[in-house]
Design an enzyme around this catalytic site. Structure first.
Site, PDB file in Angstrom:
ATOM      1  N   TYR A 159       0.831  -1.212   0.000  1.00 10.62           N
ATOM      2  CA  TYR A 159       0.000   0.000   0.000  1.00 10.62           C
ATOM      3  C   TYR A 159       0.868   1.266   0.000  1.00 10.62           C
ATOM      4  O   TYR A 159       0.546   2.261  -0.627  1.00 10.62           O
ATOM      5  CB  TYR A 159      -0.941  -0.014   1.210  1.00 10.62           C
ATOM      6  CG  TYR A 159      -1.737   1.264   1.372  1.00 10.62           C
ATOM      7  CD1 TYR A 159      -2.615   1.691   0.379  1.00 10.62           C
ATOM      8  CD2 TYR A 159      -1.615   2.048   2.522  1.00 10.62           C
ATOM      9  CE1 TYR A 159      -3.349   2.868   0.521  1.00 10.62           C
ATOM     10  CE2 TYR A 159      -2.342   3.217   2.680  1.00 10.62           C
ATOM     11  CZ  TYR A 159      -3.213   3.622   1.674  1.00 10.62           C
ATOM     12  OH  TYR A 159      -3.923   4.781   1.819  1.00 10.62           O
ATOM     13  N   ARG A 166       1.308   6.856  -6.590  1.00 11.26           N
ATOM     14  CA  ARG A 166       0.195   7.796  -6.789  1.00 11.26           C
ATOM     15  C   ARG A 166       0.704   9.231  -6.652  1.00 11.26           C
ATOM     16  O   ARG A 166       0.296  10.133  -7.380  1.00 11.26           O
ATOM     17  CB  ARG A 166      -0.923   7.507  -5.778  1.00 11.26           C
ATOM     18  CG  ARG A 166      -2.033   8.547  -5.812  1.00 11.26           C
ATOM     19  CD  ARG A 166      -3.284   8.108  -5.082  1.00 11.26           C
ATOM     20  NE  ARG A 166      -3.054   7.683  -3.699  1.00 11.26           N
ATOM     21  CZ  ARG A 166      -4.025   7.258  -2.892  1.00 11.26           C
ATOM     22  NH1 ARG A 166      -5.277   7.187  -3.323  1.00 11.26           N
ATOM     23  NH2 ARG A 166      -3.743   6.892  -1.654  1.00 11.26           N
ATOM     24  N   TYR A 220      -1.158  13.427   6.411  1.00 11.71           N
ATOM     25  CA  TYR A 220      -0.773  12.422   7.406  1.00 11.71           C
ATOM     26  C   TYR A 220       0.729  12.531   7.693  1.00 11.71           C
ATOM     27  O   TYR A 220       1.524  12.789   6.790  1.00 11.71           O
ATOM     28  CB  TYR A 220      -1.024  11.002   6.873  1.00 11.71           C
ATOM     29  CG  TYR A 220      -2.445  10.472   6.984  1.00 11.71           C
ATOM     30  CD1 TYR A 220      -3.426  11.110   7.732  1.00 11.71           C
ATOM     31  CD2 TYR A 220      -2.793   9.287   6.330  1.00 11.71           C
ATOM     32  CE1 TYR A 220      -4.713  10.593   7.813  1.00 11.71           C
ATOM     33  CE2 TYR A 220      -4.073   8.761   6.407  1.00 11.71           C
ATOM     34  CZ  TYR A 220      -5.034   9.417   7.151  1.00 11.71           C
ATOM     35  OH  TYR A 220      -6.291   8.889   7.220  1.00 11.71           O
ATOM     36  N   ARG A 233     -11.652  13.623   1.629  1.00 10.34           N
ATOM     37  CA  ARG A 233     -12.595  12.788   2.397  1.00 10.34           C
ATOM     38  C   ARG A 233     -13.935  12.630   1.693  1.00 10.34           C
ATOM     39  O   ARG A 233     -14.629  11.636   1.882  1.00 10.34           O
ATOM     40  CB  ARG A 233     -12.806  13.392   3.782  1.00 10.34           C
ATOM     41  CG  ARG A 233     -11.551  13.447   4.644  1.00 10.34           C
ATOM     42  CD  ARG A 233     -11.024  12.066   4.983  1.00 10.34           C
ATOM     43  NE  ARG A 233      -9.818  12.131   5.804  1.00 10.34           N
ATOM     44  CZ  ARG A 233      -9.103  11.058   6.141  1.00 10.34           C
ATOM     45  NH1 ARG A 233      -9.468   9.856   5.725  1.00 10.34           N
ATOM     46  NH2 ARG A 233      -8.024  11.176   6.871  1.00 10.34           N
ATOM     47  N   GLU A 340     -14.142  -0.666   6.603  1.00 10.63           N
ATOM     48  CA  GLU A 340     -14.083   0.643   5.954  1.00 10.63           C
ATOM     49  C   GLU A 340     -15.392   0.818   5.185  1.00 10.63           C
ATOM     50  O   GLU A 340     -15.898  -0.131   4.592  1.00 10.63           O
ATOM     51  CB  GLU A 340     -12.873   0.691   5.001  1.00 10.63           C
ATOM     52  CG  GLU A 340     -12.739   2.009   4.265  1.00 10.63           C
ATOM     53  CD  GLU A 340     -11.448   2.081   3.431  1.00 10.63           C
ATOM     54  OE1 GLU A 340     -10.361   1.805   3.961  1.00 10.63           O
ATOM     55  OE2 GLU A 340     -11.558   2.407   2.235  1.00 10.63           O
TER      56      GLU A 340
HETATM   57  C1  3EB Z   1      -7.906   6.388   5.838  1.00  6.66           C
HETATM   58  O1  3EB Z   1      -8.768   7.184   6.201  1.00  6.66           O
HETATM   59  C2  3EB Z   1      -8.359   4.987   5.560  1.00  6.66           C
HETATM   60  O2  3EB Z   1      -5.452   5.513  -0.051  1.00  6.66           O
HETATM   61  O3  3EB Z   1      -7.012   6.170  -1.438  1.00  6.66           O
HETATM   62  C3  3EB Z   1      -9.520   5.436   2.804  1.00  6.66           C
HETATM   63  C4  3EB Z   1      -9.876   5.948   1.548  1.00  6.66           C
HETATM   64  C5  3EB Z   1      -8.222   5.024   3.019  1.00  6.66           C
HETATM   65  C6  3EB Z   1      -8.919   6.050   0.526  1.00  6.66           C
HETATM   66  C7  3EB Z   1      -6.640   5.770  -0.314  1.00  6.66           C
HETATM   67  C8  3EB Z   1      -7.282   5.117   1.998  1.00  6.66           C
HETATM   68  C9  3EB Z   1      -7.626   5.639   0.763  1.00  6.66           C
HETATM   69  O4  3EB Z   1      -6.704   6.688   5.744  1.00  6.66           O
HETATM   70  C10 3EB Z   1      -7.810   4.420   4.340  1.00  6.66           C
END
Ligand code: 3EB
Length: 351
Positions: A159, A166, A220, A233, A340
Site C-alpha cells: 500500500y 500515486r 498524514y 474525504r 471501511e
Molecule cells: C484512511 O482514512 C483509511 O489511499 O485512497 C480510505 C480511503 C483510506 C482512501 C486511499 C485510503 C484511501 O486513511 C484508508
C-alpha cells in the site's frame, strides 16, 4: 436543476442485468462486478466492465454495481491509445476503468515493488490523458483494488509503494489542478487479482470536503509512509437538490490514528460518526440541498468475513432497513482496521 443530477448507481442482481432491453443500456456508463467482471451478453463491447475482486458477503444473490446517466444516448465504449483504459461518457460525466496484471506486466530484472509502482503510474497517466482528451478535467472519485495490499514487498508495505506511485502520478499530472485530490478508496482484493482501478471524471469542478474529526489524508505524518495517501474525504458535484455526494472510504480514524483496534463493532460506530460529520460539512456547502445518512448508498468493506453479521447489526442501528448496503470482503489499508465504509448520495431538497 443541477448539472450532475443525472447520475445514479444501483446494486443489481446479475440475473436482472441479463433481462434489460437494449434501450436501457444506452444510459449505462459502466458496470463493476465484485467477484469478477459480469458477462454482459453481447453488450460487453459497448460498456466498460470491470471487477473489484472483493467477494460479496451477506447476500445469496450475485450483485454488481451499475452506473447510469439519465441522458439515454451515450456513445459506445472507447479505449485509450495505450489500450489500458476503457471508458464511456455522457454530458456531465465520464466513467473509466483499467486492470493491469502485475505478473504479466513485470519486466525482466524488475523488483515486484517496482512493477506495482510502474503499473500504478501507468494507469494514472492513461487516466489523466483520457480526461484531457475527452474534456472531463475534474477527477471526482477513484477506486483502487490491489491484491496483498498489506504484504511486505521490497522492504515496505505494498500500500505504501502504491502511495508513492500515486504521488508521482499526481505530481506529473498537476499543472493547475495541484492540490486537488479526488474522493477515493483503496482496498485489498482477492489474491491473484489484477491491479484494478475505476473512476468518475466530470466537466464541472467539484467541491472538496474534509472531516474536522480527521487530519486530511494528504497531511498524514510520515509514520504512515514516505508519501501520503492523496485523496479528499468527500466531494460534492452540482448544487442544491440533485447534487451528488461522493464519500471516500472512511474508517475508525481520529486525527491520524486508528482507534478501537480489534473491535469491529466500535470501529463501525466510529466510522459512521465520521460519515455523519462529513454529511454535516457537506450540508453546509450545498445550499438548498440536503444529504441524509439514510438516503446514501453504502459499500462496507469487511476484513474478516466472520465479522460481517456484527458489523451489519451495528449498521442496522444507524440506518433504516431499506437503505442500500453492500458488504464486500477486502483487506483494509491499515492492518489494524477491520472495516471501511464508502457512500454515495444525491441531495434532496432542504426543508
Ligand atoms: C484512511 O482514512 C483509511 O489511499 O485512497 C480510505 C480511503 C483510506 C482512501 C486511499 C485510503 C484511501 O486513511 C484508508
Amino acid at each position: 436543476m443541477s448539472a450532475a443530477a443525472a447520475l445514479r448507481v444501483d446494486y443489481l442482481p446479475l440475473a436482472r442485468l441479463a433481462q434489460q432491453p437494449s434501450p436501457w443500456w444506452r444510459g449505462v456508463l459502466g458496470v463493476v462486478g465484485f467477484e469478477s467482471a459480469p458477462p454482459l451478453n453481447g453488450m460487453a463491447a459497448a460498456i466498460p466492465v470491470t471487477a473489484s475482486g472483493t467477494p460479496l458477503l451477506g447476500s445469496d444473490t450475485p450483485l454488481c454495481e451499475v452506473w447510469q446517466l439519465a441522458d439515454p444516448d451515450l456513445d459506445g465504449c472507447r479505449v485509450d491509445c495505450s489500450g489500458h483504459v476503457r471508458y464511456r461518457h455522457g454530458e456531465p460525466m465520464l466513467f473509466g476503468c483499467a486492470s493491469l496484471d502485475e505478473t504479466e506486466a513485470r519486466r525482466d530484472g524488475e523488483s515486484p515493488a517496482a512493477t506495482l509502482r510502474r503499473v500504478t503510474e501507468l494507469a494514472y497517466r492513461d487516466i489523466f490523458r483520457v480526461m484531457e482528451h475527452s474534456g472531463y478535467p475534474h477527477l471526482i472519485r477513484v477506486w483502487h483494488y490491489l491484491p496483498d495490499i498489506n504484504a511486505e514487498c521490497d522492504g515496505d508495505e505494498r500500500y505504501r509503494h502504491f502511495n508513492s506511485a500515486r504521488h508521482s502520478a499526481f505530481a506529473q499530472a498537476s499543472a493547475d489542478g495541484a492540490g486537488v485530490f479526488p474522493a477515493a478508496s483503496a482496498l485489498g482484493s482477492r489474491q491473484g487479482s489484477a491491479f484494478s482501478i475505476h473512476f468518475l471524471a466530470a466537466r464541472c469542478e467539484p467541491v472538496m470536503i474534509e472531516n474536522p474529526r480527521q487530519i486530511s489524508a494528504y497531511h498524514y505524518p510520515r509514520q504512515y509512509g514516505e508519501h501520503c495517501p492523496l485523496f479528499s474525504r468527500a466531494c460534492i458535484l452540482g448544487t442544491g437538490p440533485g447534487a451528488h455526494l461522493f464519500v471516500s472510504g472512511t474508517a475508525s480514524i481520529i486525527g491520524h490514528e486508528t482507534i478501537h483496534s480489534g473491535d469491529e463493532v466500535a470501529q463501525t460506530r466510529e466510522t459512521l460518526t465520521n460519515i455523519a460529520a462529513l454529511l454535516e460539512q457537506a450540508n453546509r456547502r450545498a445550499p438548498g440541498g440536503r444529504f441524509d445518512l439514510d438516503a446514501l448508498k453504502y459499500k462496507v468493506y469487511v476484513r474478516h468475513r466472520r465479522d460481517q453479521p456484527a458489523i451489519a447489526a451495528e449498521l442496522g442501528r444507524w440506518l433504516q432497513a431499506q437503505t442500500a448496503v453492500v458488504y464486500l470482503e477486502a483487506d483494509v489499508c491499515r492492518e489494524d482496521l477491520l472495516v471501511e465504509i464508502e457512500a454515495i448520495g444525491t441531495a434532496g431538497a432542504s426543508v
